[in-house]
Design a protein around this motif. Structure first.
Motif, PDB file in Angstrom:
ATOM      1  N   GLN A 106      -9.668   8.184  -7.471  1.00 49.44           N
ATOM      2  CA  GLN A 106     -10.438   8.556  -8.652  1.00 49.44           C
ATOM      3  C   GLN A 106      -9.786   8.062  -9.933  1.00 49.44           C
ATOM      4  N   SER A 107      -8.476   7.956  -9.943  1.00 49.41           N
ATOM      5  CA  SER A 107      -7.788   7.523 -11.166  1.00 49.41           C
ATOM      6  C   SER A 107      -7.328   6.069 -11.102  1.00 49.41           C
TER       7      SER A 107
ATOM      8  N   TYR B 294       0.822  -1.201   0.000  1.00 46.30           N
ATOM      9  CA  TYR B 294       0.000   0.000   0.000  1.00 46.30           C
ATOM     10  C   TYR B 294       0.858   1.254   0.000  1.00 46.30           C
ATOM     11  N   PHE B 295       0.287   2.322  -0.595  1.00 45.21           N
ATOM     12  CA  PHE B 295       0.828   3.664  -0.441  1.00 45.21           C
ATOM     13  C   PHE B 295       0.139   4.274   0.777  1.00 45.21           C
ATOM     14  N   HIS B 296       0.801   5.212   1.438  1.00 41.31           N
ATOM     15  CA  HIS B 296       0.200   5.940   2.562  1.00 41.31           C
ATOM     16  C   HIS B 296       0.031   7.378   2.131  1.00 41.31           C
ATOM     17  N   TYR B 297      -1.232   7.821   2.076  1.00 43.07           N
ATOM     18  CA  TYR B 297      -1.552   9.167   1.630  1.00 43.07           C
ATOM     19  C   TYR B 297      -2.401   9.881   2.679  1.00 43.07           C
ATOM     20  N   CYS B 298      -2.385  11.196   2.580  1.00 43.57           N
ATOM     21  CA  CYS B 298      -3.311  11.988   3.392  1.00 43.57           C
ATOM     22  C   CYS B 298      -4.692  11.899   2.736  1.00 43.57           C
ATOM     23  N   LEU B 299      -5.700  12.443   3.380  1.00 42.25           N
ATOM     24  CA  LEU B 299      -7.068  12.297   2.898  1.00 42.25           C
ATOM     25  C   LEU B 299      -7.264  12.898   1.510  1.00 42.25           C
ATOM     26  N   ASP B 300      -6.732  14.076   1.280  1.00 38.39           N
ATOM     27  CA  ASP B 300      -6.915  14.727  -0.021  1.00 38.39           C
ATOM     28  C   ASP B 300      -6.263  13.930  -1.142  1.00 38.39           C
ATOM     29  N   HIS B 301      -5.068  13.435  -0.898  1.00 38.78           N
ATOM     30  CA  HIS B 301      -4.348  12.723  -1.941  1.00 38.78           C
ATOM     31  C   HIS B 301      -4.888  11.299  -2.150  1.00 38.78           C
ATOM     32  N   VAL B 302      -5.422  10.672  -1.116  1.00 39.61           N
ATOM     33  CA  VAL B 302      -5.999   9.344  -1.322  1.00 39.61           C
ATOM     34  C   VAL B 302      -7.275   9.454  -2.151  1.00 39.61           C
ATOM     35  N   LYS B 303      -8.033  10.537  -1.989  1.00 38.61           N
ATOM     36  CA  LYS B 303      -9.217  10.748  -2.828  1.00 38.61           C
ATOM     37  C   LYS B 303      -8.818  10.915  -4.289  1.00 38.61           C
ATOM     38  N   GLU B 304      -7.796  11.692  -4.520  1.00 43.38           N
ATOM     39  CA  GLU B 304      -7.321  11.916  -5.884  1.00 43.38           C
ATOM     40  C   GLU B 304      -6.783  10.628  -6.496  1.00 43.38           C
ATOM     41  N   TYR B 305      -6.062   9.842  -5.708  1.00 40.91           N
ATOM     42  CA  TYR B 305      -5.511   8.568  -6.188  1.00 40.91           C
ATOM     43  C   TYR B 305      -6.635   7.584  -6.524  1.00 40.91           C
TER      44      TYR B 305
END
Length: 196
Positions: A64-65, A51-62
């Motif tokens: 979507q694509s 897994y990648f570890h992202y903040c909330l904003d970046h996990v949403k962006e990830y």
């Protein structure tokens, strides 16, 4: 209890603020982001469990694509979906496992039966029976008969029920006409099927 007991020193209701351990989270793995990576995102096909570890904003962006099937042909996607029906486990067609199923007696690959004296084979007597369809089964139930009823039993039961429910036979009582219609229809179903 003694106040100066070593056990008493270990009991703490609330640890001091400086002793509270702060939950360690990795930083967001999005390029240029230094926030905490509070959310996991899958890395993709052939990297299950990573897994990648992202903040909330970046996990949403990830998310979507994200496309698990990216780069796969339509035939490969269809094959994957078909295998997913069985949990990606191998299956065999009935009767194609090999000659060991056709041997005399029973197969015991683990030797359980040997510990208990072996298998005893019970032969079921072969009786010729016809396949009974649902309509015929319902007709027999309507007449109150078992599936093994003979033609004579069916005719006798039919005559008894007609005498019981016919308006001419029961003093003109028309309340049992529906029951009489059902009995006649059931008898005709059985007669057409060759039961009597």
């Amino acid at each position: 209890m003694k106040i100066h007991s070593p056990l008493f020193d270990r009991i703490r209701v609330k640890p001091e603020v400086d002793r509270q351990r702060r939950r360690l989270l990795p930083t967001c793995q999005w390029p240029g982001c230094d926030r905490e990576g509070t959310h996991r995102a899958p890395k993709g096909r052939h990297a299950e469990g990573e897994y990648f570890h992202y903040c909330l904003d970046h996990v949403k962006e990830y998310n979507q694509s994200y496309n698990y099937f990216a780069g796969m042909s339509d035939a490969a996607v269809y094959a994957y979906q078909k295998d997913a029906l069985t949990g990606h486990r191998p299956t065999w067609k009935m009767g194609t496992r090999g000659p060991e199923e056709k041997t005399e007696g029973y197969r015991d690959p683990f030797g359980f039966a040997g510990e208990m004296g072996g298998f005893e084979r019970f032969e079921q007597p072969v009786t010729e029976s016809r396949a009974i369809r649902t309509a015929e089964r319902r007709a027999l139930e309507q007449l109150g008969l078992e599936l093994s009823a003979t033609a004579e039993e069916i005719k006798t039961r039919f005559k008894d029920l007609v005498k019981k429910h016919h308006p001419d036979a029961n003093g003109g009582d028309r309340s049992t006409e529906d029951r009489l219609r059902n009995v006649i229809q059931a008898y005709n179903t059985l007669r057409q099927a060759g039961f009597c």
